[in-house]
Design an enzyme around this catalytic site. Structure first.
Site, PDB file in Angstrom:
ATOM      1  N   TRP A 361      35.820  47.869  33.244  1.00  0.00           N
ATOM      2  CA  TRP A 361      34.495  48.479  33.291  1.00  0.00           C
ATOM      3  C   TRP A 361      34.484  49.739  34.159  1.00  0.00           C
ATOM      4  CZ3 TRP A 361      31.329  48.836  37.764  1.00  0.00           C
ATOM      5  CH2 TRP A 361      31.866  48.241  38.921  1.00  0.00           C
ATOM      6  N   ASP A 362      35.514  49.912  34.981  1.00  0.00           N
ATOM      7  CA  ASP A 362      35.615  51.118  35.813  1.00  0.00           C
ATOM      8  C   ASP A 362      35.580  52.379  34.955  1.00  0.00           C
ATOM      9  OD1 ASP A 362      36.440  48.890  37.197  1.00  0.00           O
ATOM     10  OD2 ASP A 362      38.400  49.678  37.748  1.00  0.00           O
ATOM     11  N   GLU A 487      34.963  41.512  44.854  1.00  0.00           N
ATOM     12  CA  GLU A 487      35.762  40.350  44.469  1.00  0.00           C
ATOM     13  C   GLU A 487      36.112  39.452  45.647  1.00  0.00           C
ATOM     14  OE1 GLU A 487      39.022  42.086  42.401  1.00  0.00           O
ATOM     15  OE2 GLU A 487      37.745  42.944  40.843  1.00  0.00           O
ATOM     16  N   LYS A 589      35.226  43.594  49.823  1.00  0.00           N
ATOM     17  CA  LYS A 589      36.398  44.308  49.326  1.00  0.00           C
ATOM     18  C   LYS A 589      36.048  45.728  48.909  1.00  0.00           C
ATOM     19  CE  LYS A 589      40.015  44.122  45.776  1.00  0.00           C
ATOM     20  NZ  LYS A 589      40.605  43.330  44.673  1.00  0.00           N
ATOM     21  N   GLN A 590      34.979  45.860  48.137  1.00  0.00           N
ATOM     22  CA  GLN A 590      34.563  47.176  47.656  1.00  0.00           C
ATOM     23  C   GLN A 590      33.047  47.225  47.590  1.00  0.00           C
ATOM     24  OE1 GLN A 590      36.443  46.577  43.699  1.00  0.00           O
ATOM     25  NE2 GLN A 590      34.551  47.388  42.862  1.00  0.00           N
TER      26      GLN A 590
END
Length: 779
Positions: A361-362, A487, A589-590
């Site tokens: 999806w990035d 994640e 994480k992000q």
């Protein structure tokens, strides 16, 4: 890694010394591609190397997926990109000795990726063990005007004494080493030699190979020819086998004499594996390339890039390294999208086999919006590919017991290829991110959703959301058991990013059905179904922590135990702690909630945005390359401009500086696109989710000027931001005028009258936030 000087060249990436430890990264940085074919930036002689390979869009092989125990609905086959016939190796022997850069270090070594010429140039000078000096000059390109063509100009010169030179030029298949991180021996068996020979031919100065993959049934042809100029007495011969074409040139050189070789390599592929047609296509491409000649191909390459840079260039005053990085990123995204067909762009494009060549999806989240603003036709191609996987997404939804469509988390052919469901199947937000890409493209390009089958995607994803929603006794709608972009916090309830994106997806689907009656009839959408989507969207629950006055990333997140950074500040965290420990700690994480602050900005007040950013900055460790661009945009929006610049630099230099430590696997394409978006949407303040052209320009203390170009509703626009103000100019347009809003002040742009506005200097109400230990922006 390239040995980049402090005064970074604005248009070139150079390596001025051989670094054996950084081979994998230089092979990525110097990779050339055109979206159809791509080759790693290896040395001509092919040795030493780290992970060489030539890849084609959509050419992959299936392999088994193993699980510790059986489970319903798990994908049974993985997919991996595989190296096709490799045509770049040209081995050189001088007086019977092979020249090996690791055994005989050159006293001159220079490789340069030229971003305007689209070529990789190399100059090396050696002294042989016998004391003879020899110069090698080569230039490589992957054509941006003829999609099948790779070409190499190779020249050897004797500098001091007479030399006997042997050049062995190869085209070989089934030699790309296995580059998937999976110890299952069945995977190695499936991918080790994935091609079955179908035909081979030899010509006077070249040959042809036709192969088919064993399981996926994809056919690939590769053809090669050589044009040589050399002193009298030189000889050229070719031998071909099932997996190799070898052309050998033998010539004696007197001091000052040269031998010059131009090598043309052409690839063709077909999903149905038709060998005869592929052979015809490859040979036709080969003759076309030779007819154009080396100089013609170089001229065409420069012409294509001149047009690209005219439309897309960015100018940055005050930071030469950032200037170089942004242009490198633009070049890589252009390379990845120059020729698009019936295959996706992978996370590494065609620069390496990282992530097995899968698309995520990035691409819709970062690459498609960038292309929409620069090359809308390329963005439309990617969206049409995604729409072509709707049947596979419908089937996947059926397996999950859902209505509508559930797109694959990672895939090459449209079917799910992930074996880890908490960070794939549970990450349903990807369906809304994909839908958003269709909406943004229609909005920014000024086109109808039906041109990319966007209505179908919106309808089927809305049906999916409607089948997983849960309504509580108070009438609020919840999404349970999902994983957001972070994640490190898996399988949670009411992830704010997911809920807000689903809400937007549902409303957009309802609006599209009101506008386009034909897809409504074809998809059997009912009025009650549309009303249900609006009800769900209006009732969507968004958690808020009244005590801390921030939005938890998901229900209860702010009550999780804090991560003990004093004892656990080792990154990436997933490599040093079990997910059982990570999942219910406040470590990110992000950017997750922060991504919602950007993509769903209207759901937050300015005060909430500032508080939320401050809270999550202290907990986000950026173990993903996607995070820095997001944090840059939101930092700019709340007025922390120096922090925004620091994140922009980290993102822009992700591969040139190997920030994540894994650039040897290929470029971080979404992060490179994200850096451009961070510049345009962060410092430019461009709103992508608004039908109006809105800017909120800002400039950090480290920069004196930013200028960029983009397309909006068919208008090519130029934006320049300086200390004295912002100028928006119309380069060309089919429209007579364009309404423009700068810092919420409305004006009208025309071809003859640029828009001028003063530069506002923000005054944040709080100091810039801090980051976890050791996770300050890496600049």
């Amino acid at each position: 890694m390239p040995d980049l000087p402090n005064n970074s060249h604005p248009w070139q990436i150079s390596e001025s010394a051989f670094n054996g430890d950084g081979l994998g990264v230089t092979e990525t940085v110097f990779a050339l591609s055109n979206g159809y074919i791509g080759t790693r930036g290896t040395l001509d002689e092919g040795h030493p190397d780290a992970s060489p390979g030539t890849f084609m869009a959509g050419v992959f092989e299936y392999h088994p997926l193993s699980y510790p125990e059986d489970g319903y609905g798990r994908p049974d086959r993985g997919q991996a990109i595989i190296g096709v016939a490799e045509g770049t190796p040209i081995r050189l022997e001088v007086d019977g000795r092979r020249l090996d850069i690791s055994e005989t270090p050159p006293h001159v070594h220079q490789r340069t990726l030229d971003l305007r010429a689209g070529t990789l140039l190399r100059t090396s000078e050696w002294t042989t063990p016998a004391g003879d000096r020899v110069r090698l000059q080569s230039c490589r390109l992957v054509s941006l005007s003829q999609r099948s063509v790779t070409a190499v100009h190779y020249e050897v010169e004797a500098l001091d004494n007479a030399l006997q030179v042997v050049i062995r030029s190869e085209l070989a298949v089934n030699r790309t080493a296995l580059q998937i991180d999976n110890p299952d021996p069945r995977v190695g068996e499936a991918l080790d030699k994935p091609f079955v020979p179908c035909a081979h031919r030899s010509f006077a100065t070249g040959g042809l190979l036709v192969h088919r993959t064993r399981s996926s049934g994809i056919g690939v042809a590769a053809a090669v020819r050589h044009d040589a100029q050399m002193p009298d007495g030189g000889q050229v011969s070719t031998a071909a086998g099932e997996d190799e074409v070898l052309t050998t040139l033998v010539v004696g050189l007197q001091p000052g004499e040269k031998v010059t070789l131009v090598k043309y390599i052409c690839h063709a592929s077909s999903a149905d594996g038709s060998g005869a047609d592929l052979e015809t296509e490859a040979r036709a491409a080969l003759e076309s390339a030779r007819a154009r000649g080396w100089n013609g191909l170089c001229a065409d390459q420069r012409s294509v890039l001149d047009r690209f840079w005219e439309d897309a260039d960015v100018e940055i005053d005050g930071d030469a390294e950032l200037q170089q990085g942004i242009r490198f990123n633009l070049f890589q995204v252009f390379q990845a999208s120059a020729f698009l067909g019936k295959a996706p762009i992978g996370a590494k494009a065609l620069t390496g086999s990282g992530y097995s060549g899968h698309t995520f999806w990035d691409i819709e989240g970062f690459v498609v919006p960038m292309l929409t603003l620069l090359r809308p036709d390329s963005a439309a191609c990617l969206l049409r590919w995604r729409a072509s996987t709707l049947d596979a997404a419908r089937q996947r939804a059926g397996v999950l017991g859902l209505k509508g469509a559930a797109f694959a988390w990672r895939t090459i052919d449209g079917r799910e290829a992930s074996a880890y469901w908490p960070a794939s199947t549970a990450a349903v937000h990807l369906n809304a991110a994909i839908s958003r890409a269709f909406m943004l493209h229609a909005n920014v390009a000024g086109l109808q959703l039906t041109e990319t089958q966007g209505v179908d995607v919106l309808v089927e994803t809305a049906r999916m959301w409607a089948s997983i929603e849960h309504q509580d006794d108070a009438g609020r709608v919840h999404l349970f058991g999902v994983t957001g972009p972070d994640e490190y916090t898996g399988v949670v309830d009411d992830n704010v990013f997911t809920n807000l994106m689903a809400q937007s997806n549902l409303r957009a689907a309802a609006d599209a059905c009101d506008t386009f009656p034909e897809p409504v009839r074809r998809l059997s959408v009912t009025r009650s179904e549309i009303a249900e989507w609006r009800r769900i969207a209006d009732a969507m629950y968004v958690p808020y922590d009244d005590v801390r006055q921030v939005h938890p990333a998901n229900q209860g997140f702010t009550t999780y135990r804090e991560w003990n950074f004093d004892d656990n500040a080792v990154y990436p965290i997933q490599a040093h702690a079990h997910y059982a420990k990570i999942y219910r700690r406040q470590v990110v994480k992000q950017a997750d909630l922060v991504l919602a602050l950007w993509w769903c900005a209207d759901a937050f007040t300015d005060e909430q945005t500032a508080r939320d950013l401050d809270y999550y900055e202290q907990r986000t460790v950026r173990d993903s390359s996607l995070s820095a661009a997001v944090q840059s945009v939101v930092s700019a929006r709340v007025g922390h401009l120096d922090l925004a610049l620091a994140y922009l630099r980290e993102c822009a230099l992700a591969d040139l500086r190997n920030v994540q430590g894994d650039s040897h696997q290929g470029v971080h394409l979404a992060a490179l696109a994200g850096a451009w978006l961070a510049l345009v949407c962060g410092f430019g303040g461009l709103r992508l989710d608004d039908e109006k052209f809105r800017l909120a320009p800002r400039l950090s203390s480290g920069l004196s000027r930013i200028a960029f170009r983009l397309s909006w509703h068919g208008c090519r626009l130029a934006v320049e931001i300086t200390r004295s103000g912002t100028t928006v100019s119309m380069i060309d347009s089919d429209n007579e005028d364009l309404p423009v809003w700068i810092d919420d002040v409305a004006t009208t742009l025309t071809a003859s009258h640029p828009v001028l506005a003063p530069l506002l200097v923000p005054h944040p109400t709080a100091a810039p936030p801090s980051q976890p230990p050791g996770r300050e922006p890496q600049t």
